[in-house]
Every structure is written in structure tokens, then in C-alpha cells.
Design an enzyme around this catalytic site. Structure first.
Site, PDB file in Angstrom:
ATOM      1  N   ASP A  34       0.813  -1.228   0.000  1.00 50.24           N
ATOM      2  CA  ASP A  34       0.000   0.000   0.000  1.00 50.24           C
ATOM      3  C   ASP A  34       0.837   1.265   0.000  1.00 50.24           C
ATOM      4  OD1 ASP A  34      -2.331  -1.465   0.119  1.00 50.24           O
ATOM      5  OD2 ASP A  34      -2.727  -1.052   2.225  1.00 50.24           O
ATOM      6  N   GLU A  61       2.817  -7.512  14.313  1.00 50.33           N
ATOM      7  CA  GLU A  61       3.651  -6.367  14.697  1.00 50.33           C
ATOM      8  C   GLU A  61       2.876  -5.441  15.624  1.00 50.33           C
ATOM      9  OE1 GLU A  61       6.137  -5.730  10.544  1.00 50.33           O
ATOM     10  OE2 GLU A  61       5.046  -4.034  11.395  1.00 50.33           O
TER      11      GLU A  61
END
Length: 166
Positions: free
Chosen positions: A24, A88
Site C-alpha cells: 500500500d 507487529e
């Protein structure tokens, strides 16, 4: 976030850990952000620059998060589709909980903060995909991912939607 003393540099390997979905934002927003942080003197971890070949990606990322004073999380359209990004984020929010001085800054890049917080729209679609055929262990991971998304999206951050970024 910038380190000005040698004490800060010895305690932390990085001033900033960047969490983002590469497909992205790697070649546009995150690349500009990374360059601006580096130019301003911040030691910044970005996976495509810092990972050494042949090492286990997951452990290197988790260690880099632990060794960072702060994190910037770029929530983009497909961030929630990535199990790596969600893992994460769970680690980032756990580190923030364990050390209150850790700063976490969410940036909402072409997504609405409420969509991230409530897992609706494209974030809801990503979780529908994750939940298909999920066993109990996977359901527990998904619960942690959703909690981390809510926690992160409740933090003061930036909505980059419809803004000019130079």
C-alpha cells in the site's frame, strides 16, 4: 523521539519503528516518511532496509520493536489483511503497555479511524477472511489483533486522508 544523548543511543537501537503494509505505502507515503525521519536524525527501522538476508523475519521484527523508543503505525487499506502487520501491532501495543514512555503514533492513510477501531468496511472484510475456518488458537490471535487495532486507533494520531503530503 530523537536521541540527543549517548545514554539514549545505548539504551535504544532505534528511535522509531515503522509498521506499514508495503504493497500500500512502501513506494509512496512510507518512503517519504522514512526519508524525512532519517533526514531529521531519527534512527528508523523499516523492514526493507534493516533486515539482514537469511535471518528469520518474525524474530528480527519483534526484536526491532522491543529496541525502539517509539512506533509509527501506518494504517492503510490492506494493513489488516496482513497477519505480519497485525502481529507487529500486537507486539507494539504490548511494548507500549509494558513501558508507558513508549510513544505510538497511528497514521490513518486513506482509511477512516473509526473503520480501524471498529473493524468495519475494508477492515471488517479482512477479518471476515481471517475468521474463515479459524480454529481456537487462530480465534485467540484474531481477538488479540482486534484489541490491538482498537487500542492503537484510540491514540492521538493523524488522518492522512485527503491531505497533501509533500
Amino acid at each position: 523521539m530523537a536521541s540527543s544523548s549517548s545514554t539514549s543511543h545505548s539504551q535504544w537501537s532505534y528511535d522509531v519503528f515503522l509498521s506499514f503494509r508495503g504493497e500500500d505505502t512502501r513506494r509512496n507515503f512510507t518512503d517519504h516518511l522514512y526519508k524525512a525521519l532519517i533526514h531529521s536524525g531519527f534512527r528508523t527501522f523499516r523492514d526493507d532496509e534493516e533486515l539482514r538476508r537469511g535471518e528469520e523475519i518474525a524474530q528480527e521484527l519483534l526484536t526491532a520493536i522491543e529496541e525502539s523508543r517509539s512506533a509509527i503505525v501506518v494504517f492503510s487499506e490492506t494493513y489488516a489483511r496482513s497477519k505480519w502487520c497485525l502481529e507487529e501491532l500486537v507486539k507494539i501495543m504490548k511494548c507500549k503497555e509494558e513501558r508507558e514512555q513508549m510513544v505510538v503514533i497511528p497514521i490513518f492513510y486513506h482509511v477512516d479511524p473509526s473503520e480501524v477501531r471498529n473493524q468495519t468496511e475494508i477492515y471488517g472484510e479482512a477479518f471476515t477472511h481471517h475468521e474463515k475456518n479459524a480454529d481456537e488458537e487462530r480465534k485467540e490471535k484474531i481477538r488479540k489483533w482486534k484489541t490491538a487495532l482498537r487500542q492503537a486507533s484510540d491514540l492521538a494520531g493523524y488522518d492522512a486522508k485527503n491531505r497533501f503530503i509533500s
